[in-house]
Design a protein around this motif. Structure first.
Motif, mmCIF file in Angstrom:
data_model
loop_
_atom_site.group_PDB
_atom_site.id
_atom_site.type_symbol
_atom_site.label_atom_id
_atom_site.label_comp_id
_atom_site.label_asym_id
_atom_site.label_seq_id
_atom_site.Cartn_x
_atom_site.Cartn_y
_atom_site.Cartn_z
ATOM 1 N N SER A 42 -46.928 -48.839 -75.087
ATOM 2 C CA SER A 42 -45.604 -49.457 -75.240
ATOM 3 C C SER A 42 -45.524 -50.794 -74.501
ATOM 4 C CB SER A 42 -44.529 -48.516 -74.691
ATOM 5 O OG SER A 42 -44.624 -48.451 -73.276
ATOM 6 N N PRO A 43 -44.586 -51.654 -74.888
ATOM 7 C CA PRO A 43 -44.373 -52.912 -74.145
ATOM 8 C C PRO A 43 -44.066 -52.658 -72.675
ATOM 9 C CG PRO A 43 -43.249 -52.979 -76.266
ATOM 10 C CD PRO A 43 -43.736 -51.571 -76.086
ATOM 11 N N GLU A 44 -43.333 -51.584 -72.388
ATOM 12 C CA GLU A 44 -43.004 -51.259 -70.993
ATOM 13 C C GLU A 44 -44.273 -50.938 -70.208
ATOM 14 O OE1 GLU A 44 -39.598 -50.866 -73.556
ATOM 15 O OE2 GLU A 44 -41.585 -49.906 -73.651
ATOM 16 N N TYR A 45 -45.200 -50.237 -70.850
ATOM 17 C CA TYR A 45 -46.455 -49.889 -70.176
ATOM 18 C C TYR A 45 -47.255 -51.151 -69.855
ATOM 19 C CZ TYR A 45 -51.179 -48.074 -69.456
ATOM 20 O OH TYR A 45 -52.423 -47.806 -68.930
ATOM 21 N N PHE A 46 -47.327 -52.061 -70.828
ATOM 22 C CA PHE A 46 -48.113 -53.278 -70.627
ATOM 23 C C PHE A 46 -47.381 -54.319 -69.773
ATOM 24 C CE2 PHE A 46 -50.353 -51.885 -74.601
ATOM 25 C CZ PHE A 46 -51.597 -51.710 -73.998
ATOM 26 N N ALA A 47 -46.148 -54.062 -69.406
ATOM 27 C CA ALA A 47 -45.418 -55.002 -68.555
ATOM 28 C C ALA A 47 -46.047 -55.109 -67.179
ATOM 29 C CB ALA A 47 -43.965 -54.565 -68.436
ATOM 30 N N THR A 48 -46.734 -54.072 -66.772
ATOM 31 C CA THR A 48 -47.355 -54.084 -65.425
ATOM 32 C C THR A 48 -48.869 -53.971 -65.489
ATOM 33 O OG1 THR A 48 -47.038 -51.679 -65.271
ATOM 34 C CG2 THR A 48 -45.302 -53.096 -64.353
ATOM 35 N N ARG A 49 -49.431 -54.032 -66.702
ATOM 36 C CA ARG A 49 -50.885 -53.889 -66.863
ATOM 37 C C ARG A 49 -51.383 -54.878 -67.909
ATOM 38 N NH1 ARG A 49 -48.590 -48.984 -66.338
ATOM 39 N NH2 ARG A 49 -49.498 -47.456 -64.886
ATOM 40 N N SER A 50 -52.595 -55.321 -67.753
ATOM 41 C CA SER A 50 -53.192 -56.193 -68.761
ATOM 42 C C SER A 50 -53.708 -55.347 -69.919
ATOM 43 C CB SER A 50 -54.346 -56.994 -68.147
ATOM 44 O OG SER A 50 -55.361 -56.123 -67.673
ATOM 45 N N ARG A 51 -53.750 -55.943 -71.088
ATOM 46 C CA ARG A 51 -54.246 -55.239 -72.258
ATOM 47 C C ARG A 51 -55.776 -55.179 -72.221
ATOM 48 N NH1 ARG A 51 -50.461 -57.984 -77.031
ATOM 49 N NH2 ARG A 51 -48.501 -57.896 -75.828
ATOM 50 N N PRO A 52 -56.363 -54.019 -72.477
ATOM 51 C CA PRO A 52 -57.827 -53.922 -72.441
ATOM 52 C C PRO A 52 -58.452 -54.720 -73.583
ATOM 53 C CG PRO A 52 -56.882 -51.909 -73.317
ATOM 54 C CD PRO A 52 -55.730 -52.735 -72.823
ATOM 55 N N ARG A 53 -59.530 -55.441 -73.250
ATOM 56 C CA ARG A 53 -60.235 -56.222 -74.264
ATOM 57 C C ARG A 53 -61.508 -55.530 -74.738
ATOM 58 N NH1 ARG A 53 -60.516 -61.484 -70.640
ATOM 59 N NH2 ARG A 53 -60.825 -59.775 -69.147
ATOM 60 N N SER A 54 -61.956 -54.546 -73.993
ATOM 61 C CA SER A 54 -63.109 -53.737 -74.408
ATOM 62 C C SER A 54 -62.909 -52.319 -73.884
ATOM 63 C CB SER A 54 -64.413 -54.321 -73.855
ATOM 64 O OG SER A 54 -64.587 -53.964 -72.504
ATOM 65 N N ALA A 112 -46.611 -41.954 -75.300
ATOM 66 C CA ALA A 112 -46.915 -43.391 -75.348
ATOM 67 C C ALA A 112 -45.645 -44.206 -75.559
ATOM 68 C CB ALA A 112 -47.928 -43.679 -76.446
ATOM 69 N N LEU A 113 -44.786 -43.746 -76.439
ATOM 70 C CA LEU A 113 -43.521 -44.446 -76.685
ATOM 71 C C LEU A 113 -42.658 -44.489 -75.431
ATOM 72 C CD1 LEU A 113 -42.646 -42.992 -80.208
ATOM 73 C CD2 LEU A 113 -43.099 -45.405 -79.685
ATOM 74 N N GLY A 145 -48.563 -44.234 -71.029
ATOM 75 C CA GLY A 145 -49.984 -44.525 -71.118
ATOM 76 C C GLY A 145 -50.398 -44.932 -72.516
ATOM 77 N N LEU A 146 -51.715 -44.967 -72.720
ATOM 78 C CA LEU A 146 -52.288 -45.348 -74.007
ATOM 79 C C LEU A 146 -52.539 -44.115 -74.865
ATOM 80 C CD1 LEU A 146 -54.958 -48.004 -72.934
ATOM 81 C CD2 LEU A 146 -52.594 -48.381 -73.682
ATOM 82 N N ALA A 147 -52.194 -44.228 -76.129
ATOM 83 C CA ALA A 147 -52.455 -43.161 -77.086
ATOM 84 C C ALA A 147 -53.681 -43.509 -77.913
ATOM 85 C CB ALA A 147 -51.254 -42.966 -78.005
ATOM 86 N N LEU A 172 -44.621 -50.094 -80.077
ATOM 87 C CA LEU A 172 -45.956 -49.928 -79.521
ATOM 88 C C LEU A 172 -46.766 -51.193 -79.790
ATOM 89 C CD1 LEU A 172 -46.928 -46.269 -80.572
ATOM 90 C CD2 LEU A 172 -46.285 -47.051 -78.279
ATOM 91 N N ILE A 173 -47.739 -51.435 -78.936
ATOM 92 C CA ILE A 173 -48.638 -52.580 -79.090
ATOM 93 C C ILE A 173 -50.053 -52.035 -79.273
ATOM 94 C CG2 ILE A 173 -49.621 -54.610 -77.954
ATOM 95 C CD1 ILE A 173 -46.975 -54.810 -76.370
ATOM 96 N N ARG A 174 -50.703 -52.481 -80.339
ATOM 97 C CA ARG A 174 -52.048 -51.993 -80.620
ATOM 98 C C ARG A 174 -53.073 -52.826 -79.862
ATOM 99 N NH1 ARG A 174 -54.226 -50.383 -86.649
ATOM 100 N NH2 ARG A 174 -56.146 -49.300 -85.960
ATOM 101 N N VAL A 175 -54.082 -52.148 -79.315
ATOM 102 C CA VAL A 175 -55.168 -52.833 -78.609
ATOM 103 C C VAL A 175 -56.500 -52.273 -79.095
ATOM 104 C CG1 VAL A 175 -53.782 -53.322 -76.545
ATOM 105 C CG2 VAL A 175 -55.066 -51.178 -76.696
ATOM 106 N N LEU A 176 -57.570 -53.008 -78.813
ATOM 107 C CA LEU A 176 -58.925 -52.586 -79.191
ATOM 108 C C LEU A 176 -59.046 -52.326 -80.693
ATOM 109 C CD1 LEU A 176 -59.735 -50.138 -76.244
ATOM 110 C CD2 LEU A 176 -60.328 -52.561 -76.431
ATOM 111 N N ASN A 177 -58.293 -53.099 -81.475
ATOM 112 C CA ASN A 177 -58.277 -52.880 -82.918
ATOM 113 C C ASN A 177 -59.667 -53.074 -83.533
ATOM 114 O OD1 ASN A 177 -57.169 -52.362 -85.458
ATOM 115 N ND2 ASN A 177 -56.804 -54.541 -85.849
ATOM 116 N N ASP A 178 -60.414 -54.056 -83.015
ATOM 117 C CA ASP A 178 -61.729 -54.320 -83.585
ATOM 118 C C ASP A 178 -62.769 -53.282 -83.167
ATOM 119 O OD1 ASP A 178 -61.548 -55.181 -80.986
ATOM 120 O OD2 ASP A 178 -62.800 -56.955 -81.258
#
Length: 297
Positions: free
Chosen positions: A171-183, A235-236, A240-242, A258-264
């Motif tokens: 969620s946006p709230e979760y990522f407000a205090t954490r960086s989005r994982p790139r790998s 997650a909503l 944490g991450l789902a 929700l914000i999607r990460v690690l899509n690739d």
């Protein structure tokens, strides 16, 4: 009851119904003399006379009337049941028991089967939600649902969905205090909501791959559930991450919840298949279910 006595009672019932040895013999495909011999043999074994015979007609004695009234309806019931069983060849009827994980049950089984079951009121469908990879034979299921690469080679498998993808989202709230994982290697820094599998009490590994680089990543986190819907809900709520099938979160991603990460790192994998032991054992009801679920590109 001995088979001979059973056959002789049946002969007696037909004679009384037809009122004639000649007509009854034609119906049964035997000679009148053979039919008469059968009834006389029955009378001898019972020790009572069942029919009064004249040159023109027959009539039941008191004992014969009692026997006819007692057994004739039962023979009619037997005839009706035999006819009903024969109809099963053409009229699908019965219960189909399917074991499935939650996601295919809600995303494939229910949407497809709910559209056709109204046309088959004599078919009952029982779906058991289970992540344990049940043995459908020993547990008396008619069929099971698994991803195509998980179906045993001795089973008949029918594709019921297109290829699928997983999604990692928070969620946006979760990522407000954490960086989005790139790998995936950065997942150890995150609170990952895990799915516990009943088999050996383990957790579902996060299978992520990119450009053929595959890896199963062990993750950790504060929350553990045994179903995917609860993982999405957590997650909503920002816990944490789902890691769930993408169709469960696409609507939330589109709405910004929700914000999607690690899509690739989420490549397509083989879709769901319905599997069962043998075509020779399949019923008309199962055939209807299989046809309704079959994936048509």
């Amino acid at each position: 009851m001995a088979l001979k006595t059973f056959n002789d009672v049946l002969a007696f019932v037909h004679v009384v119904r037809e009122g004639s040895f000649t007509r009854a013999s034609a119906l049964l495909g035997v000679s009148p003399s053979a039919l008469s011999h059968a009834v006389r043999g029955l009378e001898t074994r019972l020790g009572v006379r069942l029919l009064t015979r004249t040159t023109r007609n027959i009539a039941t004695t008191e004992a014969g009337e009692r026997l006819f009234n007692g057994v004739a309806p039962r023979f009619e019931e037997i005839d009706a049941e035999v006819a009903a069983v024969k109809e099963l060849r053409d009229k699908p009827v019965g219960t189909v028991r399917i074991t499935s994980a939650e996601h295919p049950a809600t995303s494939v089984l229910w949407p497809k089967l709910s559209k056709v079951m109204a046309d088959y009121p004599d078919i009952n469908v029982e779906i058991t939600i289970d992540y344990a990879m049940a043995d459908i034979v020993s547990q008396r299921f008619d069929a099971g649902v698994r991803a195509g690469d998980q179906v045993a080679k001795d089973m008949i498998a029918v594709r019921i969905s297109p290829d699928l993808r997983m999604a990692v989202a928070g969620s946006p709230e979760y990522f407000a205090t954490r960086s989005r994982p790139r790998s995936p290697h950065e997942l150890h820094e995150h609170n990952c909501i895990r799915l516990r599998l009943p088999t050996h009490g383990g957790f579902l590994p996060w299978d992520l791959d990119k450009n053929g680089q595959e890896a199963k990543f062990p993750v950790s986190g504060q929350w553990v559930f045994n179903n995917s819907s609860s993982i999405v809900r957590a997650a909503l709520a920002g816990y944490g991450l789902a890691y769930v099938p993408e169709d469960m979160v696409l609507e939330h991603i589109a709405a910004g919840r929700l914000i999607r990460v690690l899509n690739d790192w989420c490549s397509p994998y083989t879709g769901y298949h319905l599997y069962y032991p043998s075509r020779r054992q399949s019923s008309g009801a199962l055939a209807v279910v299989v046809d309704a679920l079959r994936h048509r590109a």
